[in-house]
Structure formats: C-alpha cells, structure tokens
Design a protein around this motif. Structure first.
Motif, mmCIF file in Angstrom:
data_model
loop_
_atom_site.group_PDB
_atom_site.id
_atom_site.type_symbol
_atom_site.label_atom_id
_atom_site.label_comp_id
_atom_site.label_asym_id
_atom_site.label_seq_id
_atom_site.Cartn_x
_atom_site.Cartn_y
_atom_site.Cartn_z
ATOM 1 N N ASP A 199 0.842 -1.181 0.000
ATOM 2 C CA ASP A 199 0.000 0.000 0.000
ATOM 3 C C ASP A 199 0.888 1.246 0.000
ATOM 4 O O ASP A 199 1.598 1.505 0.968
ATOM 5 N N SER A 220 0.398 4.152 0.599
ATOM 6 C CA SER A 220 0.243 5.119 1.688
ATOM 7 C C SER A 220 0.898 4.595 2.966
ATOM 8 O O SER A 220 1.093 5.333 3.925
ATOM 9 N N GLN A 221 1.238 3.314 2.986
ATOM 10 C CA GLN A 221 1.948 2.752 4.142
ATOM 11 C C GLN A 221 3.424 2.561 3.857
ATOM 12 O O GLN A 221 4.284 2.858 4.674
ATOM 13 N N THR A 232 6.816 2.867 1.175
ATOM 14 C CA THR A 232 7.352 3.691 0.090
ATOM 15 C C THR A 232 7.807 2.783 -1.041
ATOM 16 O O THR A 232 8.733 1.988 -0.864
ATOM 17 N N ASP A 291 6.089 9.673 -6.706
ATOM 18 C CA ASP A 291 5.848 10.104 -5.335
ATOM 19 C C ASP A 291 6.713 9.301 -4.343
ATOM 20 O O ASP A 291 7.362 9.866 -3.463
ATOM 21 N N ARG A 316 9.861 10.561 -1.840
ATOM 22 C CA ARG A 316 9.915 10.314 -0.378
ATOM 23 C C ARG A 316 11.198 9.590 -0.012
ATOM 24 O O ARG A 316 11.848 9.902 0.996
#
Ligand code: TRP
Ligand code: SF4
Length: 329
Positions: A72, A74-75, A77, A304, A308
């Motif tokens: 995921d 969002s969890q 990277t 993205d 990060r």
C-alpha cells in the motif's frame, strides 16, 4: 521503530514463488515499521545491459505486482532505485573503503560469473552486493526481508557497516538483519527450485487455463507411482508440496491419505492443486492487469515514492559527508 528495506530486480515476470516467498512477507512487514520497497533497475542492468528496452516495462509490471500483492503506497514507500541518485553516491564512497577481496569472495559471485548466459565480467557485477549494501544502509534499515540466497549479501552489508562506522568513528549506520520468510520454498514444476531460467514457473499472470495445463502436464509427481493402482508417497511428491502451500487443511489431509491408498489418481490430484493455486493467484492476476491498464497511476506512485525515498536518503548522505569530513558548501 523498524526500518524495513527490500528490493527486487525488474528482470522478468513474477511467479508464485515471489508471491508466497517475498511479497506476502513485504505486505506483512509494511505494518510493522517504516517500509521501503525498491525496484532495483540498476541491479537489473548487470545482466540486462544488452536489453535495456525490457527494464522499464518490467518496472511497471513489478509495480503493478507490488500493488496487487497488497503493498500500500500510503503505508510503504514504493520507489525506483535509479530515481534516487544518492544510492550511487553512497555506493561510490563505500567502494573506497571496501577491500576488493571481500567482493571477490562472495560465494555467488564466481558461481554466477561462470553460469550466467550474459557476460557478467563487468565492474558493476563485481560491485553488485556493494550497491545492494548502499540500498539498505542509506535508509538505515535494520530489517531486510530476503530469500536465503541473499544471506551472503547481507553479511557483506554488515561487515561494510562495521568498517565504515569504525573508520569514521561514528555510528552512522545500524547493522541490518535479514528477515527470512516462514513459508517453505516453492518448488518448480519439475521439483527443482522455481526459477525463470529453469522454465519451471507458474507466473502470477498465468490465466486459469494455463495453470491447469502446467499442473496437469508439467508437474512432477512421485516417480515410484507408475500405475494408478500403485500407492504413492506424498512426502516425496512435489505436487503435495503445492497442496501444503495452497490447499486448505482438509484437502491436504485427504490427499495425503488417499495418495497412500491409491485412492486418488495423480491427474485428479494435480487438477485439485491447480484449482487451489488458481483460487490464490487469479485475484492477484486480475489486479495486476487492472493496474497495468493505468500506466499514469503507476508512474505517479513511483514518482511520489521515489521523492519520499530521496528525502530520507539525502538526510543520511548529509550524515555520511559529515562523518567523512566533506563540507556541504
Ligand atoms: N539482490 C536482490 C535480489 O536479487 C535485489 C536487491 C537489490 C535487494 N538491492 C536490494 C534486496 C536491497 C534487498 C535489499 O533479489
Ligand atoms: Fe503426488 Fe498426488 Fe500423485 Fe500422490 S496422488 S503421488 S501426492 S500427485
């Protein structure tokens, strides 16, 4: 707080061994700390330098596979190695303090050098495990989910960390630990290790008909069971290994007894294993195809994630430069 890093080379399609051996473990670990999952496209170049056109499509497919396996963004990277150039800077600095003999004695090095199809006599191939070290320690990762074949690389990473911290008198990097999966190894259709080079794989993008065909026609069974009436021994049969990995407990128990009593035929047994594998793989395959149909979303996720990752890597490089007394003017 755990820092987790692992990577996979984008050098071909993923098979069910990757799913239960690596990706399930990646998905589990993403909830247990800060996880970074990398697509090691520079590493893929060590063998694919003559077919670079394959690397970006394989990167997209691997990203789709990561997502389909439950990673995921969002969890965890999710990022591309070549988009975080700090890995190259750290690799160069580590190359100055790593004795050549440490790389030459990595057991996989000479073996692969001789057996691979591509000519691996490059500088980059010798440095492969050192680049891998940079990948790991630039995130100050302490946990690295990998297969057993990577344990030597992890050992090298630990040695390099000790040497670096000692030379520059600073605990810049923690020593990373391998995290091995608890799942037993997935055999290939022929009973050897599942590997693209052996042509014995069930791929995550195989459709149900292909899985059925591979299981019934190519899967090896107990060689001692020649006739339908001969009792078999599931413990020496690769098909039974697949049952243990993919079938429910009741099926595993039934197959074990019936096989010993010649109650079930090998063909039916293989058909049942194909059904079990399909139940597990088909939803993954559908999700891979859905994600692949949206290349822009894949690009956004990688852009993205790589940004990060770069922010964390850049912070570590500031520590490294400081420890090595290189001014950041
Ligand atoms: N060498 C790993 C493999 O072939 C891929 C890899 C590259 C990796 N960098 C890594 C794995 C860093 C773990 C950590 O599977
Ligand atoms: Fe293997 Fe199944 Fe045949 Fe037994 S019945 S030998 S477990 S394929």
């Amino acid at each position: 707080m755990n820092r987790i890093l692992s990577g996979i080379q984008p050098s071909g399609s993923q098979h069910i061994g990757h799913l239960v051996g690596a990706l399930d473990n990646f998905a589990l670990l993403q909830g247990q700390g800060q996880a970074f999952y990398m697509i090691a496209d520079w590493h893929a170049l060590t063998s694919k330098y003559e077919s670079v056109s394959e690397i970006w499509p394989a990167t997209q497919e691997l990203t789709a596979t990561f997502l389909a396996a439950g990673l995921d963004p969002s969890q965890a990277t999710l990022f591309v190695q070549s988009l975080v150039k700090e890995h190259a800077e750290l690799h160069l600095l580590l190359s100055m303090v790593t004795p050549l003999s440490w790389l030459e004695r990595v057991p996989t090095y000479k073996e692969k050098l001789q057996n691979a199809q591509a000519d691996l006599g490059s500088y980059g191939f010798l440095g492969y495990p050192l680049l891998q070290t940079a990948d790991i320690i630039i995130y100050k990762a302490n946990k690295v989910p990998v297969g057993e074949d990577q344990l030597f690389h992890l050992e090298l990473a630990r040695e390099v960390v000790r040497r670096f911290n000692f030379l520059f008198q600073r605990e810049v990097f923690p020593e990373p630990d391998a995290v091995l999966t608890k799942t037993p190894k997935v055999p290939g259709l022929d009973g050897r290790k599942m590997s693209k080079s052996y042509g014995n794989c069930i791929y995550l993008r195989d459709n149900p008909a292909t899985i059925l065909e591979k299981c019934t026609r190519q899967m090896a069974s107990d060689p001692a069971r020649v006739r339908r009436t001969d009792p078999g021994n599931p413990e020496v049969c690769p098909v039974f290994e697949f049952h243990k990995l993919f079938s429910d407990e009741a099926t595993v128990a039934t197959v074990a007894t019936e096989c010993r009593q010649a109650g079930i035929g090998c063909f039916d047994c293989k058909k049942r294993v194909a059904e079990a594998i399909t139940r597990r793989v088909e939803p993954v395959r559908e999700r891979i195809e859905d994600h692949l149909a949206r290349p822009d979303t894949i690009a956004d996720i990688l852009r993205d994630g790589s940004a990060r990752a770069r922010a964390v890597a850049a912070e570590t490089m500031a520590d490294v430069r400081d420890a090595m007394q290189m001014p950041s003017l």
